[in-house]
Each structure stands twice: as structure tokens, then as C-alpha cells.
Design an enzyme around this catalytic site. Structure first.
Site, PDB file in Angstrom:
ATOM      1  N   SER A 109      -5.574   7.555  13.202  1.00  0.00           N
ATOM      2  CA  SER A 109      -6.641   8.474  13.616  1.00  0.00           C
ATOM      3  C   SER A 109      -6.716   9.617  12.611  1.00  0.00           C
ATOM      4  O   SER A 109      -5.695  10.117  12.128  1.00  0.00           O
ATOM      5  CB  SER A 109      -6.356   9.026  15.016  1.00  0.00           C
ATOM      6  OG  SER A 109      -6.416   8.002  15.982  1.00  0.00           O
ATOM      7  N   HIS A 165       0.818  -1.208   0.000  1.00  0.00           N
ATOM      8  CA  HIS A 165       0.000   0.000   0.000  1.00  0.00           C
ATOM      9  C   HIS A 165       0.853   1.259   0.000  1.00  0.00           C
ATOM     10  O   HIS A 165       0.514   2.242  -0.664  1.00  0.00           O
ATOM     11  CB  HIS A 165      -0.916  -0.005   1.222  1.00  0.00           C
ATOM     12  CG  HIS A 165      -1.913   1.098   1.253  1.00  0.00           C
ATOM     13  ND1 HIS A 165      -3.026   1.118   0.439  1.00  0.00           N
ATOM     14  CD2 HIS A 165      -1.969   2.228   1.998  1.00  0.00           C
ATOM     15  CE1 HIS A 165      -3.723   2.212   0.685  1.00  0.00           C
ATOM     16  NE2 HIS A 165      -3.106   2.899   1.623  1.00  0.00           N
ATOM     17  N   HIS A 208     -10.113   3.497  -0.703  1.00  0.00           N
ATOM     18  CA  HIS A 208     -10.379   3.023   0.650  1.00  0.00           C
ATOM     19  C   HIS A 208     -11.219   1.762   0.536  1.00  0.00           C
ATOM     20  O   HIS A 208     -12.351   1.701   1.003  1.00  0.00           O
ATOM     21  CB  HIS A 208     -11.076   4.110   1.475  1.00  0.00           C
ATOM     22  CG  HIS A 208     -10.325   4.459   2.717  1.00  0.00           C
ATOM     23  ND1 HIS A 208     -10.919   4.717   3.914  1.00  0.00           N
ATOM     24  CD2 HIS A 208      -8.989   4.568   2.940  1.00  0.00           C
ATOM     25  CE1 HIS A 208     -10.000   4.995   4.830  1.00  0.00           C
ATOM     26  NE2 HIS A 208      -8.816   4.912   4.253  1.00  0.00           N
TER      27      HIS A 208
END
Length: 702
Positions: free
Chosen positions: A299, A34, A80
Site C-alpha cells: 500500500s 527485485h 515500475h
């Protein structure tokens, strides 16, 4: 996922010792597929990324393209996919948040989004569940931050059942003097973290995105999915504007894949520096977080800024004004990338080795076989109704009506047309924006299908009077360790590269998402493009006006491979022959000139579903059409680079077209009925009948 033995040996050889636990987990994520593009980077050199209009190409958080000397846009795209399978709402929402922060990190203000979505068969309950959650996530996040979603695509194919794709693109706007990059500028400058506090959500997201989805992924991988807060993101957008207004930012990077460890190490490595970071300075929302949790947390709604020492206090004041947390976590330094925790070094590695040292994979590739011609018998009525009502070609209004596509007051042409248009008065121009791919095309023929995807996106822009300016790609594939899968992936890379080169459209950035594989098998090779163009003149809509006659402009491919009609009727065919490179470029420029001509009153791209669907979409409650074509292949082939044109001046149209074929189709009528004559067969459908056929998504999902 763990660091492989081979990679660990490389790390040990470079460091001269065993890595610490924090270093090992950092290398695992930053050397994942990724982040490091280990299987795809060897192929990406095929793309041409340069042009007079290109200010910043691949390698930064987003590309930067000039509209004029003083006005720039940013263009970025990301996937995503895995998170959206595990948690469709949060997975899609945080995809929007991430691509918007990529825009912010270049000094730009986000002005438009595109969503390109791919799901399993529409008749499966699970596919509809994923669709509903993904669209809600995009809508809630985009609407809350005030960035309009103006274009995109929604596709269904059985091979996405175990692994949907959520590809999101963003356009930003900035003046030339506001440009910021992700390249650290000077040792001694401070690294300031601004935004939400750091928690344990999204841990290991980069490595999670670099492996096949397991059967129990929806439960076991839930901690790897981030949870977004769009209201904090909106504050971050406005805070970023204030920081740029006061020239307080030397460089910036958003915290996405691999979290703080990824953002900070890549930022300093790009500038040829190291860093000294105290992880305990990071503002945290959960107690007792350890070093690797702080480093790898994904986060959301966080940015890392490089700031000169004298500007740190002002940056923190502005963060406080927007009710955002901030922390000075360290500084740019000479030498290694060093992180301490509890007063002890937990990471001490060469930054370039960490950010760029992953070895590339050398994988086998097998080319797919070419289909033979085996065409079914056509019943015109059955074929027309099946194609017009197919979820892939049917109205996507159920999707885009959930998006606020006019916030910001720039949207000049809304979703539902070939391309969206955005007013950019700063450059005295309109920006056309389109995006998507077709899995049926690239399943049938990866190379030619990808060429067709690029050709179609450019045609969408030209149909609205815009000249293609630049594109970014999101290259989605299955497990590249399977030779047939890697062969298909290589085909879509080469196909996009060749057609974009032929059209003089630089590929200025993008994203790669591999290992989109599950217990149900690999996804189709899916080369999503998000393409922008510049329009200076008129821009016709697609709806018939009733003022002119109808013509088909473009080169005929004469085959049905990859078409919607074969999905319903069975049979097989080779993929349609696309024009040679020079002819493709001529076709796009011709379509743009035709669309901009004053005698043109409507233009619509012919692609998914072929001429049958294009005509069905053009009919209105007041205006119909009487059309005749020679055979069923002409009605249902999906060769891109063609448009239906309604014109009041046939001679002007033919003069503008030059060597590009122009075929008469028929006339407009005032009875709101589409009448089709095909090789002796005739069918007729009123506007209401067509609307009922095309409304399948709303009928099933409302």
C-alpha cells in the site's frame, strides 16, 4: 513465486528450524531479484561511485550530492515495469509516488521528475493504449503532488510489446543540516509508521517484479499492483518537511518493495540492530488482515520513521495535523528482527541475514555478434521524411504537455530541449537534468551502445552549459538465466561503467529490473540514465536565432549501426566508433565551454536520427538553414558527443574547440526553410512541413 528449495535450505540451516509461513514469504520477497539483485550485484562493482561531490552513494533510498558546502541534492531512479503493463495508469502513478518517497526519506524536498518510457511499436494499438495510460498516470500523480516533470524520453521498439518499461527519476533539494539516512541509530528508539492505512493492494509486488510476465498477467497479477493516492502523498511530503524542520527523525525509510517487512528490516539491519514489532499496531483499512498481508502489503503513501521516545507524541501530532494516520509499531532493538501477531512471534530472524543474506547467482553470458556493413541505397527525400517522422525522433510534445513542468517556480528551461534547467538560488547555480537511453543502440551493440547512452546524456548537459555532476542508472534486462540475455545485460553495465569513469561522472545509485520477458520475448538491454550537471553561466537554447553560421562540433563515428534510418531502409552496419576515453571527456568539456561562450547563440545535441533530425528541430517559424554535407552517412549517423552550434564568431569557436573537430555546415536564413545538399542531391522543407512530419504522436493520439 515461492522460495526455492536451495534458498529454503539456507534459511533452515541459519535458523536451525523450518521457517514460519510469514518468514518464508518474507524471505521470498526480500531475496527476490527485485530486492536482492542476485544476478546483477556481482556486476555492479564495475561502477565508480565516489567523488568530492558525493555525500551518500549507492545503498540508501536515494543518493546525495553536494552543490556547495551547504546545499545538497538527492538523486534517485526506479522502475515500475511489470505493474505498468498490468495496469498502466496505477503502475506508472505509483512509480512516481515511490521515487518521491525515496527522496523524502533522505530529508529532501522533491523539486523535479524525469520519466523515461519504452513501448512496443507505435503503430500497435496496444502500445498506444499503454502509452496513454502511463502518461496519464504520471501526469495525474505528479501534477497533484506539485512536483514538475521536466525531462525524460519516450522510445518505441517492437521488443517492448509484451513488457513496457516505466523508469522514473526524482531530484530533491535539502540543506546539509537536514540530511537523514535509512540507517537505524539507537536501540530503544521507536518505529513509527506514518501515512495511509495498510490494505491488501500490492501484495507480493517484489516477487511479481522478479519473474517473467505471463500471457494472462493483465488479469491474474492485478492484485500485485499498488493503487496510489497523490493527495495523501502531498500531505506526506508536507508532513515530512515539518518533521525534518523540528529535527524529529533519526532515520527513515519509505515503504516500497516488500512493504513494511522490507522497509523495517532493512532500516535496522543497516544500523546493525534488530527490531521488535507488533503487527497488530499497524493501522489497517481492511478487516481480518493476517500477518504476512500486513508485512508484505505495498500500500502506498507510507513512511517508517525511527523516533526517540520523547519525540513520539510530537510526531503523531504532526501526522494528525496533516490528516495522516500514524502508529507506533515497535522499536529498534538488539538481536533479531522479531514480529508478533496475536501475541505470538511470527517472525524471528537475524536482520542482516534477511536483508543481505541472499546468495548471488553465477550465470553464463554470451556476447552478441557484431553486424557487418551492408548499406542500402539512399533516396534523400524518402530517408529524411522517414527519419524526421519516426515516432522515436518525432516531437514528444504530446507527452510533456500533459505534465505541469513549471510548478515550484524553479524550471528555467522546459521539456523539449536537450536538458531541463532548474534554478537553485540556494547554491547560486542552475541544475541541468536529463535522462534516457536508446534501445536501437544497445540492441545493435550492448557495450558500445551503453557507452553511447552515457556519452549522449553528458552531451545533453554540456550543450546547456553544464558540467556533469553525477548520475543514477536504471538497468533493465530480460531473463538473466538466458546466456544471450545476460551477455547483453553485462555489456550495458560495463559500457556505462567505462564511459562514466572516462567522463569522471560517478554513478551514485540506481535500480535493476530483470525478468522483463514475456511471451513476445525479452526486452532490449536498456540502460536508462538520469544525469545532473551544474551550470554557472549562460545556457543557449536549441532554436536557431538567425544571427550566426552553423558548425558541427565533435568526433565523427562514420557508421549507421543502431540508427533510425536503417530501421526504415534496411541493411546493417557496425555501431559507430566512439572516441577514446580521453577524447570523449575532452569533447564534453569543449561542448560545455562552447555553449557558455557569449558568441554562441544556439546549441543542439546530435543523436537520435542524426544531423537530419537535429537540424529539423532547430528550424523555427522565422529562421531556416542552408546546409551541405558530404554524404548520407554524415546526415543520418547517430554518433553521440556531437552538437550543432550557431555562432557569431567562428574564430572563437575554433579556438575553444582545440583538437575537437569543427566542420562548417552552412548558414542560417530568414525564410524558415531547411535546405539540405547531400552529395549532389538537394531537398528543402519549410518549417510548417517539418512540424507536420514531427507531429505524428499528437496526430495519432489526440
Amino acid at each position: 513465486m515461492t522460495l526455492s528449495d536451495a534458498d529454503r535450505d539456507l534459511v533452515v540451516a541459519e535458523l536451525g528450524r523450518d521457517p514460519t509461513p510469514a518468514e518464508e514469504i518474507l524471505f521470498e520477497n526480500l531475496w527476490s531479484e527485485h530486492c536482492a539483485y542476485r544476478s546483477s550485484r556481482p556486476l555492479l562493482s564495475a561502477f565508480d561511485s565516489e567523488g568530492d561531490q558525493v555525500v551518500i552513494g549507492p545503498g540508501d533510498d536515494a543518493a546525495v550530492v553536494a552543490l556547495d558546502d551547504d546545499t545538497y541534492i538527492t538523486l534517485g531512479i526506479e522502475s515500475h515495469n511489470h505493474p505498468s503493463y498490468v495496469d498502466p495508469y496505477d503502475g506508472a502513478a505509483t512509480g512516481v509516488g515511490g521515487i518521491v518517497r525515496d527522496t523524502l526519506s533522505m530529508g529532501a524536498y522533491p523539486i523535479a521528475l524525469a520519466d523515461c518510457l519504452y513501448f512496443g511499436d507505435f503503430d500497435r494499438e496496444h502500445s498506444r493504449y499503454l502509452l496513454d495510460g502511463v502518461v496519464e498516470g504520471i501526469a495525474d500523480y505528479g501534477n497533484a503532488i506539485g512536483v514538475p516533470t521536466v525531462t525524460g524520453s519516450t522510445s518505441f521498439h517492437e521488443n517492448y510489446e509484451g513488457n513496457p518499461l516505466v523508469n522514473v527519476a526524482c531530484v530533491g533539494l535539502l540543506s546539509a543540516d537536514r540530511l537523514v539516512t535509512a540507517e537505524a541509530q539507537e536501540a530503544g528508539n521507536k518505529l513509527v509508521l506514518v501515512g495511509s492505512s495498510t490494505g491488501r493492494d500490492g501484495l507480493g509486488g517484489a516477487s511479481f517484479a522478479s519473474e517473467d510476465l505471463a500471457e494472462d498477467a493483465e488479469t491474474e497479477d492485478r492484485p500485485a499492483v499498488q493503487v496510489g493516492d497523490p493527495y495523501t502523498e502531498k500531505l506526506l511530503i508536507e508532513c515530512n518537511e515539518a518533521l525534518i524542520d523540528e529535527d524529529l527523525v533519526e532515520s527513515a525509510r519509505d515503504l516500497g518493495a516488500a512493504g513494511l517487512g522490507g522497509a523495517s528490516s532493512e532500516l535496522v539491519a543497516k544500523g546493525g540492530f534488530g527490531a521488535e514489532i507488533d503487527l497488530e499496531n499497524v493501522h489497517q483499512r481492511e478487516p481480518n488482515m493476517n500477518a504476512f498481508e500486513i508485512l508484505l502489503s505495498e500500500s502506498q503513501e507510507r513512511m517508517c520513521y525511527e523516533v526517540t521516545p520523547e519525540n513520539v507524541e510530537r510526531v503523531r501530532e504532526l501526522a494528525a495535523r496533516f490528516d495522516l494516520g500514524s502508529a507506533v509499531i515497535g522499536e529498534v532493538a538488539e538481536g533479531n528482527y522479531v514480529c508478533t501477531f496475536d501475541g505470538e512471534p511470527v517472525v524471528d530472524v537475524p536482520p542482516e541475514f534477511l536483508a543481505e543474506g541472499a546468495p548471488m547467482n553465477d550465470l553464463d553470458a554470451v556476447e552478441p555478434e557484431v553486424a557487418e556493413r551492408d548499406l542500402p541505397a539512399f533516396d534523400l527525400e524518402d530517408a529524411f521524411e522517414a527519419v524526421v517522422a519516426d515516432p522515436n525522433t518525432a516531437s514528444k510534445r504530446w507527452v510533456y504537455r500533459q505534465y505541469d513542468h513549471e510548478v515550484g517556480l524553479r524550471t528555467a528551461r522546459r521539456p523539449g530541449d536537450d536538458a531541463a534547467l532548474l534554478d537553485v538560488p540556494e547554491a547560486d547555480a542552475k541544475l541541468a537534468f536529463t535522462g534516457g537511453a536508446d534501445p536501437n543502440w544497445t540492441t545493435a551493440a550492448p557495450y558500445d551502445g551503453a557507452r553511447a547512452v552515457a556519452f549522449e546524456n553528458a552531451t545533453n548537459l554540456a550543450a546547456k552549459g553544464a558540467s556533469p555532476l553525477a548520475t543514477v542508472d536504471c538497468l533493465n534486462g530480460g531473463n538473466p538465466e538466458k546466456p544471450d540475455v545476460y551477455g547483453g545485460f553485462k555489456g550495458i553495465v560495463d559500457g556505462l561503467a567505462d564511459m562514466c569513469r572516462a567522463l569522471s561522472v560517478p554513478v551514485v545509485g540506481g535500480n535493476v529490473s530483470l525478468y522483463n520477458d514475456s511471451v513476445s520475448g525479452p526486452i532490449p538491454p536498456t540502460p536508462t540514465l538520469a544525469m545532473v550537471g551544474k551550470a554557472d553561466g549562460s545556457s543557449p537554447g536549441l532554436s536557431l536565432s538567425g544571427e550566426g553560421d552553423l558548425f558541427l562540433v565533435g568526433f565523427d563515428g562514420g557508421a549507421l549501426g543502431g540508427s533510425t534510418v536503417l530501421e526504415h531502409l534496411g541493411g546493417s552496419d557496425a555501431f559507430p566508433a566512439l572516441p577514446e576515453d580521453a577524447d570523449a571527456a575532452t569533447a564534453v568539456e569543449t561542448i560545455r565551454a562552447v555553449a557558455a561562450d557569449e558568441s554562441t547563440v544556439a546549441v543542439h545535441d546530435v543523436s537520435h536520427g542524426g544531423l537530419a533530425v537535429a537540424l529539423a528541430e532547430m528550424v523555427t517559424d522565422d529562421v531556416g538553414a542552408d546546409v551541405s554535407v558530404s554524404d548520407a552517412v554524415s546526415l543520418f549517423e547517430e554518433t553521440p558527443g556531437r552538437v550543432v552550434v550557431e555562432t557569431t564568431d567562428e574564430a572563437a569557436l575554433r579556438d575553444l574547440a582545440g583538437d575537437v573537430p569543427v566542420v562548417g555546415l552552412g548558414t542560417t536564413t530568414d525564410d524558415a526553410t531547411l535546405s539540405l545538399a547531400v552529395d549532389g542531391d538537394e531537398v528543402a522543407y519549410g518549417a510548417d512541413d517539418i512540424a507536420d512530419l514531427r507531429d505524428v504522436l499528437a496526430r495519432e493520439l489526440d
